[in-house]
Scaffold this motif. Structure first.
Motif, mmCIF file in Angstrom:
data_model
loop_
_atom_site.group_PDB
_atom_site.id
_atom_site.type_symbol
_atom_site.label_atom_id
_atom_site.label_comp_id
_atom_site.label_asym_id
_atom_site.label_seq_id
_atom_site.Cartn_x
_atom_site.Cartn_y
_atom_site.Cartn_z
ATOM 1 N N GLY A 147 -4.235 -0.166 0.218
ATOM 2 C CA GLY A 147 -3.978 1.245 0.432
ATOM 3 C C GLY A 147 -4.139 1.657 1.868
ATOM 4 N N GLY A 148 -3.472 2.752 2.262
ATOM 5 C CA GLY A 148 -3.549 3.258 3.624
ATOM 6 C C GLY A 148 -2.208 3.764 4.051
ATOM 7 N N SER A 185 -12.530 0.149 -2.138
ATOM 8 C CA SER A 185 -13.946 -0.154 -2.365
ATOM 9 C C SER A 185 -14.369 -1.422 -1.626
ATOM 10 C CB SER A 185 -14.207 -0.329 -3.872
ATOM 11 O OG SER A 185 -13.411 -1.376 -4.389
ATOM 12 N N LEU A 186 -13.395 -2.248 -1.187
ATOM 13 C CA LEU A 186 -13.703 -3.478 -0.474
ATOM 14 C C LEU A 186 -13.884 -3.250 1.026
ATOM 15 C CD1 LEU A 186 -11.185 -5.902 -2.230
ATOM 16 C CD2 LEU A 186 -13.628 -5.605 -2.688
ATOM 17 N N ARG A 187 -13.691 -2.006 1.441
ATOM 18 C CA ARG A 187 -13.860 -1.644 2.849
ATOM 19 C C ARG A 187 -12.940 -2.455 3.754
ATOM 20 N NH1 ARG A 187 -16.109 2.708 4.362
ATOM 21 N NH2 ARG A 187 -17.305 1.790 6.070
ATOM 22 N N VAL A 188 -11.701 -2.614 3.319
ATOM 23 C CA VAL A 188 -10.716 -3.376 4.088
ATOM 24 C C VAL A 188 -10.333 -2.595 5.348
ATOM 25 C CG1 VAL A 188 -8.382 -4.336 4.056
ATOM 26 C CG2 VAL A 188 -9.847 -4.507 2.030
#
Length: 266
Positions: A147-148, A185-188
């Motif tokens: 996402g982004g 949630s994985l802080r990518v």
């Protein structure tokens, strides 16, 4: 050319010089002359019957060569280079001097490339960052689908586009040069338009030889005044030119130092 005390290439007597004479001729202080002799920058001077040091034109040339080398490459490299010029074959000594010229040429080329990159970044009109996913190396699709914003890039995509390792981007982030967004949630990591542009500037400056601390300072100044970085690069180019001229002026003295190495076996 003979450089031994007592004769010169034209047969004239080689004058004997006191420490104060050598200092006056070369522009160094008496203590600097003694220190440079102790460090092996100039040959050890023989002693007169009264115990005083006796110098010759050979020492004058060595000190003049050192002055040019110190401007061109710094005093530490100059000392190391002068000591090495009389320890091996003349061909190896000449190659060491050529390597200094080559290093200055590379430094100038890197600065020119950095300046061109920064101008391109500032002048882009065809896109917000000048980097697209078509710039990414084939197979570098990690992070795709995360996402982004659609125009943001993953760390793998940005690393591939810039030609740097992802570990390098992480290091720049750790040093406070980059501030990517973290998504899911994985802080990518996701690099938006502004961060991508900053990463390009960092890459250009690092390629030009700037250390992390210097890049950090330049980024701050760039934020205040966009043209500041180019002016600093121009100043660096002028400095490289000054150093190159100093090395050229030292050339004849360096050649004499090389030829006068009494311990050399070719």
């Amino acid at each position: 050319m003979s450089d031994r005390a007592g004769s010169t290439s034209d047969g004239a007597a080689d004058p004997t010089l006191r420490t104060v004479d050598l200092a006056r001729i070369t522009g160094y202080s008496v203590q600097q002359v003694r220190d440079l002799e102790r460090l092996g920058v100039i040959p050890a001077a023989p002693r007169a019957p009264n115990g005083y040091r006796v110098y010759s034109r050979r020492h004058v040339r060595a000190l003049r060569a050192y002055r040019g080398l110190a401007v061109a490459a710094g005093p530490v490299t100059a000392r190391r280079t002068l000591r090495g010029l009389t320890e091996g074959p003349a061909t190896a000594a000449a190659a060491a001097v050529s390597a200094l010229h080559a290093g200055l040429h590379r430094e100038r080329a890197d600065l020119l490339a950095a300046g061109a990159a920064l101008r391109a970044i500032a002048a882009e009109a065809d896109g917000p960052t000048g980097l697209t996913r078509t710039d990414v190396a084939p197979g570098s699709d990690a992070g795709a689908g995360v996402g982004g914003p659609a125009d943001a890039m993953s760390i793998t995509e940005l690393g591939g586009a810039l030609g740097v390792r992802t570990s390098t981007l992480r290091h720049w982030e750790h040093e406070g040069l980059l501030h990517p967004d973290r998504v899911t949630s994985l802080r990518v990591r996701r690099y938006d338009v502004a961060t991508t542009r900053t990463a390009r500037i960092v890459a250009a400056l690092r390629a030009a030889g700037y250390g992390i601390d210097a890049v950090r300072g330049l980024l701050v100044r760039l934020g205040r005044e966009p043209g500041e970085t180019n002016r600093i690069l121009e100043a660096r180019l002028a400095d490289v030119g000054t150093r190159s001229l100093a090395l050229l002026r030292a050339g004849a003295d360096l050649a004499d130092v090389i030829e006068a190495g009494e311990a050399r076996v070719d």
